[in-house]
Design a protein around this motif. Structure first.
Motif, mmCIF file in Angstrom:
data_model
loop_
_atom_site.group_PDB
_atom_site.id
_atom_site.type_symbol
_atom_site.label_atom_id
_atom_site.label_comp_id
_atom_site.label_asym_id
_atom_site.label_seq_id
_atom_site.Cartn_x
_atom_site.Cartn_y
_atom_site.Cartn_z
ATOM 1 N N GLU A 1 -12.213 5.898 9.331
ATOM 2 C CA GLU A 1 -11.127 6.842 9.145
ATOM 3 C C GLU A 1 -10.104 6.831 10.255
ATOM 4 O OE1 GLU A 1 -13.838 9.219 6.288
ATOM 5 O OE2 GLU A 1 -13.292 10.345 8.082
ATOM 6 N N ASN B 1 0.067 8.595 -6.663
ATOM 7 C CA ASN B 1 0.436 10.013 -6.665
ATOM 8 C C ASN B 1 1.153 10.377 -7.964
ATOM 9 O OD1 ASN B 1 -0.635 10.258 -4.115
ATOM 10 N ND2 ASN B 1 1.332 10.151 -3.057
ATOM 11 N N ALA C 1 -11.508 0.972 -3.092
ATOM 12 C CA ALA C 1 -10.963 2.153 -2.439
ATOM 13 C C ALA C 1 -10.052 2.899 -3.409
ATOM 14 C CB ALA C 1 -10.198 1.754 -1.184
ATOM 15 N N SER D 1 -1.055 4.690 4.523
ATOM 16 C CA SER D 1 -1.077 4.825 3.060
ATOM 17 C C SER D 1 -2.363 4.327 2.418
ATOM 18 C CB SER D 1 0.071 4.037 2.442
ATOM 19 O OG SER D 1 1.299 4.489 2.904
ATOM 20 N N LEU D 2 -3.229 3.716 3.205
ATOM 21 C CA LEU D 2 -4.468 3.189 2.620
ATOM 22 C C LEU D 2 -5.310 4.326 2.057
ATOM 23 C CD1 LEU D 2 -5.485 0.722 5.472
ATOM 24 C CD2 LEU D 2 -4.991 0.077 3.115
ATOM 25 N N PRO D 3 -5.827 4.162 0.826
ATOM 26 C CA PRO D 3 -6.705 5.207 0.302
ATOM 27 C C PRO D 3 -8.000 5.267 1.108
ATOM 28 C CG PRO D 3 -6.377 3.462 -1.334
ATOM 29 C CD PRO D 3 -5.643 3.065 -0.109
ATOM 30 N N ARG D 4 -8.454 6.466 1.381
ATOM 31 C CA ARG D 4 -9.690 6.621 2.156
ATOM 32 C C ARG D 4 -10.649 7.528 1.426
ATOM 33 N NH1 ARG D 4 -6.981 6.886 8.105
ATOM 34 N NH2 ARG D 4 -5.903 4.909 7.792
ATOM 35 N N MET D 5 -11.906 7.204 1.567
ATOM 36 C CA MET D 5 -12.955 7.935 0.891
ATOM 37 C C MET D 5 -12.860 9.438 1.114
ATOM 38 S SD MET D 5 -15.028 7.266 -1.226
ATOM 39 C CE MET D 5 -16.507 8.175 -1.581
ATOM 40 N N SER D 6 -12.608 9.824 2.354
ATOM 41 C CA SER D 6 -12.698 11.235 2.708
ATOM 42 C C SER D 6 -11.621 12.077 2.039
ATOM 43 C CB SER D 6 -12.560 11.368 4.209
ATOM 44 O OG SER D 6 -11.310 10.821 4.581
ATOM 45 N N LYS D 7 -10.557 11.425 1.571
ATOM 46 C CA LYS D 7 -9.442 12.206 1.024
ATOM 47 C C LYS D 7 -9.298 11.967 -0.458
ATOM 48 C CE LYS D 7 -7.029 12.447 5.377
ATOM 49 N NZ LYS D 7 -7.279 11.194 6.103
ATOM 50 N N ARG D 8 -10.420 11.825 -1.156
ATOM 51 C CA ARG D 8 -10.388 11.579 -2.591
ATOM 52 C C ARG D 8 -9.543 12.603 -3.311
ATOM 53 N NH1 ARG D 8 -14.255 12.343 -5.933
ATOM 54 N NH2 ARG D 8 -13.244 10.993 -7.422
ATOM 55 N N LYS D 9 -8.835 12.126 -4.333
ATOM 56 C CA LYS D 9 -8.133 13.021 -5.247
ATOM 57 C C LYS D 9 -7.108 13.917 -4.557
ATOM 58 C CE LYS D 9 -9.859 12.376 -9.467
ATOM 59 N NZ LYS D 9 -9.175 12.587 -10.743
ATOM 60 N N THR D 10 -6.675 13.539 -3.375
ATOM 61 C CA THR D 10 -5.560 14.258 -2.761
ATOM 62 C C THR D 10 -4.371 13.313 -2.772
ATOM 63 O OG1 THR D 10 -6.179 13.439 -0.595
ATOM 64 C CG2 THR D 10 -7.034 15.603 -1.198
ATOM 65 N N ALA D 11 -3.179 13.855 -2.543
ATOM 66 C CA ALA D 11 -2.002 12.991 -2.532
ATOM 67 C C ALA D 11 -2.103 12.042 -1.340
ATOM 68 C CB ALA D 11 -0.745 13.833 -2.446
ATOM 69 N N LEU D 12 -1.762 10.782 -1.585
ATOM 70 C CA LEU D 12 -1.810 9.803 -0.506
ATOM 71 C C LEU D 12 -0.506 9.863 0.274
ATOM 72 C CD1 LEU D 12 -3.169 6.845 -2.611
ATOM 73 C CD2 LEU D 12 -4.291 7.750 -0.583
ATOM 74 N N PRO D 13 -0.558 9.678 1.587
ATOM 75 C CA PRO D 13 0.705 9.633 2.316
ATOM 76 C C PRO D 13 1.437 8.336 1.962
ATOM 77 C CG PRO D 13 -1.176 9.325 3.808
ATOM 78 C CD PRO D 13 -1.735 9.527 2.434
ATOM 79 N N VAL E 1 0.794 -1.228 0.000
ATOM 80 C CA VAL E 1 0.000 0.000 0.000
ATOM 81 C C VAL E 1 0.831 1.285 0.000
ATOM 82 C CG1 VAL E 1 -2.199 -0.889 0.798
ATOM 83 C CG2 VAL E 1 -0.463 -0.264 2.475
ATOM 84 N N ALA F 1 -12.251 4.637 -6.022
ATOM 85 C CA ALA F 1 -12.897 5.824 -5.477
ATOM 86 C C ALA F 1 -11.884 6.948 -5.322
ATOM 87 C CB ALA F 1 -13.538 5.505 -4.132
ATOM 88 N N HIS F 2 -10.662 6.593 -4.983
ATOM 89 C CA HIS F 2 -9.670 7.632 -4.732
ATOM 90 C C HIS F 2 -9.257 8.379 -5.991
ATOM 91 C CE1 HIS F 2 -6.533 9.672 -2.489
ATOM 92 N NE2 HIS F 2 -5.831 9.573 -3.603
ATOM 93 N N ALA G 1 0.579 3.899 -2.953
ATOM 94 C CA ALA G 1 0.274 5.311 -2.737
ATOM 95 C C ALA G 1 1.216 6.172 -3.573
ATOM 96 C CB ALA G 1 0.392 5.653 -1.254
#
Ligand code: ATP
Ligand code: ATP
Ligand code: SF4
Ligand code: MG
Ligand code: MG
Lengths: 345, 342
Positions: free
Chosen positions: A345, A192, A213, B271-283, A184, A216-217, A188
């Motif tokens: 979250e 990016n 996920a 690093s898991l993608p999360r719904m709330s942070k769509r379309k932002t850079a992932l850590p 993961v 959706a991202h 990521a």
């Protein structure tokens, strides 16, 4: 002025012959949609539903049995051979199986440089530098550049493939399960990178993925496939938040959640019945043999794939009903729903 | 020791009964390649019926570890240590005895179906071949069992598909065919290397349910290599995290998700993608895994760890951290690392 869709798919069918005469695998069976430039479309859906076949057709690696795929308004299969070859550079695919995609006799660096070598427009030193740069961006250390594919791990090979596809900077890039084999954190980084490149160069992506996920991202839109057809398509948030097809609902509910056991919701919709074969798909609604919501009419008439709201397409007799129910639920308990989200979250 | 109050929410994980003898014990296994260690002092064990997940950075040695158990790692690797399976050290086993273990007692589902499936034989021929190597079966019987095995993994129209060649199947069906081959002989231990990576979530759920059912009914042990933390959460009891050839954490799955003890584990969860942070850079964790030539002498994660301090320059080994938990980080008890809940 409205820009022409970059890719326009019209009543596309791709059928494969089987050993028995007269029987065909209906891998893609009547799909119509457009892709706008510089957007990301994710295709999710049942294994064997035709996602990879559709992906190959989008970049003209498979000829349509019926229907058309237009690129910027033209049919690439009408181009002459050399024009088609040049055209293909702009429409690239990263394959699902990284091992099958890399030439075992070429080193990693050669593989990544090869598309540039074929074009042959820039000096070798620059080609090498570009290849090195891309490999660094996907996290492949210089020490691995002279290795052969069999000396790399699965995820390393996949990243080499990604670097290779990005060298010629195509207009459209179809990514078939490209991040599934990555951990993961590396995933990521790659997601990016895809986003950066889209922002800088306006690439258009089609992501075929089973990771909801991830879909959706990264995506603007999500399309859901079942047995060779689209059953739902819409903006990513809309599809994720209020799925309007029973298959989409089942799919979303089956997503495994990385949560401690006490916090996982156990509301999985388990689909009964065998997965039908694409050789003999069920008549009328193709999902009716497994659909928890099916009524008598579902095995008699095929639901139209119709637009319920701007950009929101669904093929289920009860889509309007589900939309209404979803509206009520949204009014009844927004706080409740927000709470559920927060738990993740 | 309860370090984490919010875990009161979480029901206790059934820990492996210490009295239950391990089916497989990996002891100080090292795999070296030209003098450098690709695996370094790997230790873990799996009991009958236990389901152990393995996650870790791409290229950290998970597949090499799995292949080593079956004696299938590339001959370029030099292996040391012990891999004890039912009292026998597999690393010392003669080739002939190993062939009996392979497929019959331990079987592996490989990461890349196209590499393992032979393109010139049909799926059915390949399952029959496995069955007939280990059991005395007539051709017809073997074929019936093969169709049965395909049905078990959810391949539609198995009687027709049994005669397909691998290239005629979709990616997910190929993977299921591989699983069918692995399950055909009812082994005691299944090593599954990203078995569901190419599958949609409903089929994935079907396969993981099948694996869980096998382990509960027949006591089949499972070593589950995957990148999908959701799948681990739903399938496994315990989890080991690997980084650069070492095990850095070994924990019950719920503890791990709620409160990881190793900074690398925590980085993965963030690093898991999360719904709330769509379309932002992932850590994502900055940098990349060191190559063997760059391998630090101390903690192997130290060059990328934002929490590193002077003591991290010393070699870290996997040490007990509370009950039934181990971690290779000297700072673990000072740190409160975020998990999936925060
Ligand atoms: N035949 C080989 N020769 C040389 N190096 C190899 C060989 N096979 C693997 N390696 C190296 O050994 C390391 C461990 O590889 P391995 O396949 O076990 O990784 P992994 O943890 O399974 O990664 P992934 O998650 O990407 O599958 C990698 O750095 C890889 O490049
Ligand atoms: N060359 C071929 N010859 C015959 N049948 C084929 C061929 N390629 C694909 N198929 C069949 O077409 C159907 C769709 O396959 P496809 O690979 O597009 O599915 P998919 O949605 O990508 O599935 P997965 O998620 O498992 O990769 C499957 O039934 C497959 O067996
Ligand atoms: S039309 Fe009927 S069978 Fe098809 S998805 Fe809707 S409810 Fe289910
Ligand atoms: Mg596919
Ligand atoms: Mg691997």
């Amino acid at each position: 002025m409205i820009a022409a869709p970059l890719v326009s798919v019209d009543k596309l069918k791709i059928h494969f012959p089987t050993k028995r005469r007269g029987r065909t695998v209906k891998a893609v069976d009547g799909v119509t949609f457009d892709i706008e430039p510089s957007t990301t479309l994710s295709i999710i859906g049942e294994s064997g539903s035709g996602k990879s076949t559709l992906g190959r057709a989008l970049v003209c690696l498979t000829r349509p049995t019926e229907g058309t795929v237009l690129h910027d308004g033209t049919d690439p299969f009408r181009l002459g051979r050399s024009a088609l070859r040049r055209h293909r550079r702009d429409y690239q695919l990263i394959f699902q199986d990284p091992h099958a995609a890399l030439d075992p006799r070429m080193t990693i660096l050669e593989s990544v440089r090869e598309p540039l070598d074929i074009v042959g427009e820039i000096p070798k030193a620059d080609r090498n530098a570009q290849a090195h740069g891309l490999l660094e961006r996907v996290g492949i250390a210089p020490a691995l550049h002279e290795r052969y594919p069999h000396q790399l791990s699965g995820g390393q090979k996949q990243r080499v493939n990604i670097a290779r596809a990005l060298t010629t900077r195509p207009k459209v890039l179809v990514c078939d399960e490209v991040v599934a084999a990555l951990d993961v954190s590396v995933q990521a980084g790659i997601l990016n990178l895809f986003a950066d490149i889209q922002r800088d160069f306006g690439l258009t992506y089609v992501f075929i993925t089973h990771d909801l996920a991830v879909a959706a991202h990264i995506s603007d839109e999500i399309a859901v496939m079942y047995l060779g057809q689209f059953v739902e398509k819409g903006l990513a948030e809309a599809v994720q938040e209020t799925p309007l097809h029973p298959y989409t609902r089942a799919l979303l509910s089956a997503e495994p959640e990385p949560l401690p056991s006490a916090m996982r919701e156990n509301n999985r919709i388990v689909l009964k019945g065998e997965v039908p074969s694409p050789i003999t798909p069920p008549a009328a609604c193709r999902f009716h043999t497994r659909c928890p919501r099916a009524q008598a009419r579902c095995s008699k008439d095929a639901p139209d794939f119709r637009q319920l709201r701007p950009g929101r397409w669904v093929a289920c007799h009860f889509a309007e009903e589900m939309l209404e129910e979803a509206g009520e639920k949204a009014q009844a308990g927004p706080a409740e729903r927000a709470g559920q989200r927060q738990a993740c979250e | 020791m309860r370090l984490y109050p919010h875990l009161a929410l979480v029901k206790d994980v059934p820990m492996t009964n210490p009295a239950r003898p391990p089916l497989l014990e990996v002891k100080n296994v090292c795999a070296s390649l030209g003098g450098a260690d690709v695996l370094r002092n790997v230790n873990f064990s799996v009991a009958a019926g236990e389901r152990l997940g393995i996650v870790g950075e791409s290229g950290c040695g998970k597949t090499v570890m799995g292949l080593s158990i079956l004696g299938l790692a590339s001959s370029a690797f030099h292996l040391r240590g012990e891999i004890v399976f039912e009292g026998r050290n597999l690393l010392d086993l003669p080739a002939k005895a190993m062939r009996h273990v392979r497929g019959r007692e331990i079987s592996m589902i490989f990461q890349e179906p196209m590499v393992t499936l032979d393109p010139v034989f049909t799926i059915g021929e390949q399952i029959c071949e496995t069955l007939r190597t280990h059991f005395k079966l007539a051709r017809k019987e073997a074929r019936e069992q093969a169709i049965d095995a395909l049905a078990q993994v959810g391949i539609p129209a198995p009687a027709e598909r049994v005669d397909d060649y691998p290239h005629q199947l979709s990616g997910g069906m190929r993977q299921r065919a591989m699983i069918a081959i692995a399950l055909a002989c009812k082994p005691k231990l299944i090593i599954a290397d990203e078995p569901t990576t190419a599958l949609d979530v409903t089929v994935q759920a079907q396969i993981t349910n099948l694996l869980v059912e096998l382990s509960e009914k027949h006591g089949t042990a499972l070593l589950f290599i995957t990148h999908d933390l959701g799948v681990v959460a739903e399938t496994c009891d315990r989890l080991i995290t690997m980084y650069a050839g070492q095990v850095v954490e070994n924990a019950g799955i719920d503890d791990f998700l709620a409160r990881p003890l190793h900074p690398y584990s925590s980085g993965l969860l963030r690093s898991l993608p999360r719904m709330s942070k769509r379309k932002t850079a992932l850590p994502s964790i900055p940098g990349r895994v060191p190559t063997v030539a760059e391998m630090p002498a101390g903690c192997r994660f130290e060059p990328r760890c934002s929490l590193a301090q002077a003591p991290c320059k010393a070699e870290q080994s996997l040490l007990p951290a509370g009950e039934a938990r181990k971690v290779a980080c000297c700072r673990y008890d000072e740190l409160m690392l975020p998990g999936v809940l925060n």
